[in-house]
Design an enzyme around this catalytic site. Structure first.
Site, PDB file in Angstrom:
ATOM      1  N   ARG A  42       0.389 -16.298   9.283  1.00  0.00           N
ATOM      2  CA  ARG A  42       1.771 -16.714   8.988  1.00  0.00           C
ATOM      3  C   ARG A  42       2.293 -17.635  10.083  1.00  0.00           C
ATOM      4  NH1 ARG A  42       4.839 -11.322   8.163  1.00  0.00           N
ATOM      5  NH2 ARG A  42       6.561 -12.653   7.521  1.00  0.00           N
ATOM      6  N   ARG A  92       7.972  -3.790  13.559  1.00  0.00           N
ATOM      7  CA  ARG A  92       8.996  -3.907  12.501  1.00  0.00           C
ATOM      8  C   ARG A  92       8.755  -2.859  11.418  1.00  0.00           C
ATOM      9  NH1 ARG A  92      10.615  -9.492   9.668  1.00  0.00           N
ATOM     10  NH2 ARG A  92       8.400  -9.682   9.158  1.00  0.00           N
TER      11      ARG A  92
HETATM   12  P1  ADP Z   1      12.551 -12.522  10.541  1.00  0.00           P
HETATM   13  O1  ADP Z   1      13.607 -12.296   9.469  1.00  0.00           O
HETATM   14  O2  ADP Z   1      12.754 -13.802  11.295  1.00  0.00           O
HETATM   15  O3  ADP Z   1      11.152 -12.382  10.018  1.00  0.00           O
HETATM   16  P2  ADP Z   1      13.509  -9.945  11.614  1.00  0.00           P
HETATM   17  O4  ADP Z   1      14.998 -10.152  11.669  1.00  0.00           O
HETATM   18  O5  ADP Z   1      12.978  -9.065  10.539  1.00  0.00           O
HETATM   19  O6  ADP Z   1      12.731 -11.379  11.615  1.00  0.00           O
HETATM   20  O7  ADP Z   1      13.051  -9.405  13.054  1.00  0.00           O
HETATM   21  C1  ADP Z   1      11.683  -9.101  13.322  1.00  0.00           C
HETATM   22  C2  ADP Z   1      11.592  -7.798  14.133  1.00  0.00           C
HETATM   23  O8  ADP Z   1      12.122  -8.005  15.447  1.00  0.00           O
HETATM   24  C3  ADP Z   1      12.387  -6.657  13.513  1.00  0.00           C
HETATM   25  O9  ADP Z   1      11.685  -5.452  13.718  1.00  0.00           O
HETATM   26  C4  ADP Z   1      13.717  -6.685  14.290  1.00  0.00           C
HETATM   27  O10 ADP Z   1      14.325  -5.399  14.319  1.00  0.00           O
HETATM   28  C5  ADP Z   1      13.270  -7.151  15.664  1.00  0.00           C
HETATM   29  N1  ADP Z   1      14.259  -8.007  16.338  1.00  0.00           N
HETATM   30  C6  ADP Z   1      15.114  -8.910  15.769  1.00  0.00           C
HETATM   31  N2  ADP Z   1      15.861  -9.542  16.709  1.00  0.00           N
HETATM   32  C7  ADP Z   1      15.454  -9.037  17.913  1.00  0.00           C
HETATM   33  C8  ADP Z   1      15.824  -9.295  19.288  1.00  0.00           C
HETATM   34  N3  ADP Z   1      16.754 -10.214  19.603  1.00  0.00           N
HETATM   35  N4  ADP Z   1      15.173  -8.597  20.239  1.00  0.00           N
HETATM   36  C9  ADP Z   1      14.215  -7.694  19.915  1.00  0.00           C
HETATM   37  N5  ADP Z   1      13.817  -7.399  18.660  1.00  0.00           N
HETATM   38  C10 ADP Z   1      14.428  -8.063  17.671  1.00  0.00           C
HETATM   39  P1  AMP Z   2       9.892 -13.318   4.850  1.00  0.00           P
HETATM   40  O1  AMP Z   2      10.452 -12.054   4.310  1.00  0.00           O
HETATM   41  O2  AMP Z   2      10.939 -14.420   4.933  1.00  0.00           O
HETATM   42  O3  AMP Z   2       9.142 -13.137   6.142  1.00  0.00           O
HETATM   43  O4  AMP Z   2       8.839 -13.834   3.752  1.00  0.00           O
HETATM   44  C1  AMP Z   2       7.681 -13.080   3.448  1.00  0.00           C
HETATM   45  C2  AMP Z   2       6.712 -13.937   2.634  1.00  0.00           C
HETATM   46  O5  AMP Z   2       7.323 -14.314   1.385  1.00  0.00           O
HETATM   47  C3  AMP Z   2       6.285 -15.254   3.274  1.00  0.00           C
HETATM   48  O6  AMP Z   2       5.200 -15.079   4.189  1.00  0.00           O
HETATM   49  C4  AMP Z   2       5.873 -16.051   2.026  1.00  0.00           C
HETATM   50  O7  AMP Z   2       4.607 -15.641   1.526  1.00  0.00           O
HETATM   51  C5  AMP Z   2       6.926 -15.621   1.004  1.00  0.00           C
HETATM   52  N1  AMP Z   2       8.128 -16.513   1.060  1.00  0.00           N
HETATM   53  C6  AMP Z   2       9.384 -16.163   1.401  1.00  0.00           C
HETATM   54  N2  AMP Z   2      10.207 -17.222   1.344  1.00  0.00           N
HETATM   55  C7  AMP Z   2       9.451 -18.277   0.977  1.00  0.00           C
HETATM   56  C8  AMP Z   2       9.691 -19.668   0.764  1.00  0.00           C
HETATM   57  N3  AMP Z   2      10.917 -20.200   0.944  1.00  0.00           N
HETATM   58  N4  AMP Z   2       8.644 -20.448   0.380  1.00  0.00           N
HETATM   59  C9  AMP Z   2       7.428 -19.939   0.184  1.00  0.00           C
HETATM   60  N5  AMP Z   2       7.112 -18.662   0.390  1.00  0.00           N
HETATM   61  C10 AMP Z   2       8.100 -17.818   0.782  1.00  0.00           C
END
Ligand code: ADP
Ligand code: AMP
Length: 213
Positions: free
Chosen positions: A171, A127
């Site tokens: 995480r 990512r």
């Molecule tokens: P989250 O918001 O749940 O943490 P992201 O939307 O940021 O996850 O996605 C995590 C990573 O996986 C990113 O690099 C994204 O581009 C990639 N990704 C998201 N959906 C898919 C999919 N269906 N297949 C492969 N890679 C994906």
């Molecule tokens: P995310 O971008 O959703 O993957 O969040 C990144 C990090 O932000 C998480 O690992 C937490 O440390 C913090 N965080 C985001 N949303 C929340 C939430 N609703 N409650 C607590 N921590 C959060």
């Protein structure tokens, strides 16, 4: 339309939330993005949040809930929103429900983007994030047009501090302990919908659109 995205870190919640926000013209609200913007701007909130985020821990509910409730009270949220990364604990979900009930309102759907842990670590190491506009890429699956540069705003892309392998493992543990119970919580409210998040992101999106209509 008020939607919650559930799923492990890296399941694709943000990716899908952005597509939903575009199609249904509702704001995409990511508490993670709000914290990262605060870190980038050097605010007190950002400094405090970073101490938890860098360890892969959740930011305490007291801080997180206030930010979210302030955000959904804004004018652009009156026709709905898609929440990405909130709630992450049962108390957060309860506070949100209470606030909505007081307004005679409710969440319509909680969509669980289901991806096994084994797939997650690989996804997270690939990512790349734009801390300026919140866009997300993947070096294999969703590469930017120019390597290391955001297509949308031209800023440099980064590997998030909390996407390093050790932190991702923490995480995932935190997710299973504190966030996964929300699946039962929303199942009991009859609004949980599960989609397979391991397939191509457009196919994931098609199954979400089939649910939302
Ligand atoms: P989250 O918001 O749940 O943490 P992201 O939307 O940021 O996850 O996605 C995590 C990573 O996986 C990113 O690099 C994204 O581009 C990639 N990704 C998201 N959906 C898919 C999919 N269906 N297949 C492969 N890679 C994906
Ligand atoms: P995310 O971008 O959703 O993957 O969040 C990144 C990090 O932000 C998480 O690992 C937490 O440390 C913090 N965080 C985001 N949303 C929340 C939430 N609703 N409650 C607590 N921590 C959060």
């Amino acid at each position: 339309m008020k939607i919650i995205m559930l799923g492990a870190p890296g399941a694709g919640k943000g990716t899908q939330a952005k597509m939903i926000a575009d199609k249904y013209s509702v704001p995409h609200i990511s508490t993670g993005d709000i914290f990262r913007a605060n870190i980038k701007n050097g605010t007190e909130l950002g400094k405090e949040a970073k101490t938890y985020m860098d360890k892969g821990l959740l930011v305490p509910d007291e801080l997180t809930v206030k930010i979210l409730l302030d955000r959904v009270a804004q004018e652009d949220c009156k026709n709905g929103y898609v929440l990405d990364g909130f709630p992450r604990t049962i108390p957060q979900a309860e506070v949100l429900d209470k606030a909505l009930t007081e307004l005679g309102d409710k969440i319509d759907f909680a969509i669980d983007v289901d991806v096994p842990d084994a797939n997650i670590i690989k996804r997270m190491s690939g990512r790349r994030a734009c801390l300026a506009c919140g866009a997300t890429y993947h070096i294999e699956h969703v590469p930017p047009k120019a390597e290391g540069i955001c297509d949308r705003c031209g800023e440099a892309l980064v590997l998030r501090d909390d996407d390093k392998e050790e932190t991702v493992k923490n995480r995932l543990n935190v997710y299973h302990e504190q966030t996964q119970p929300l699946i039962e919580y929303y199942t009991a409210k009859n609004i949980l919908k599960t989609v397979d998040g391991t397939v191509d992101m457009q196919v994931v999106f098609d199954s979400i659109v089939a649910i939302l209509g």
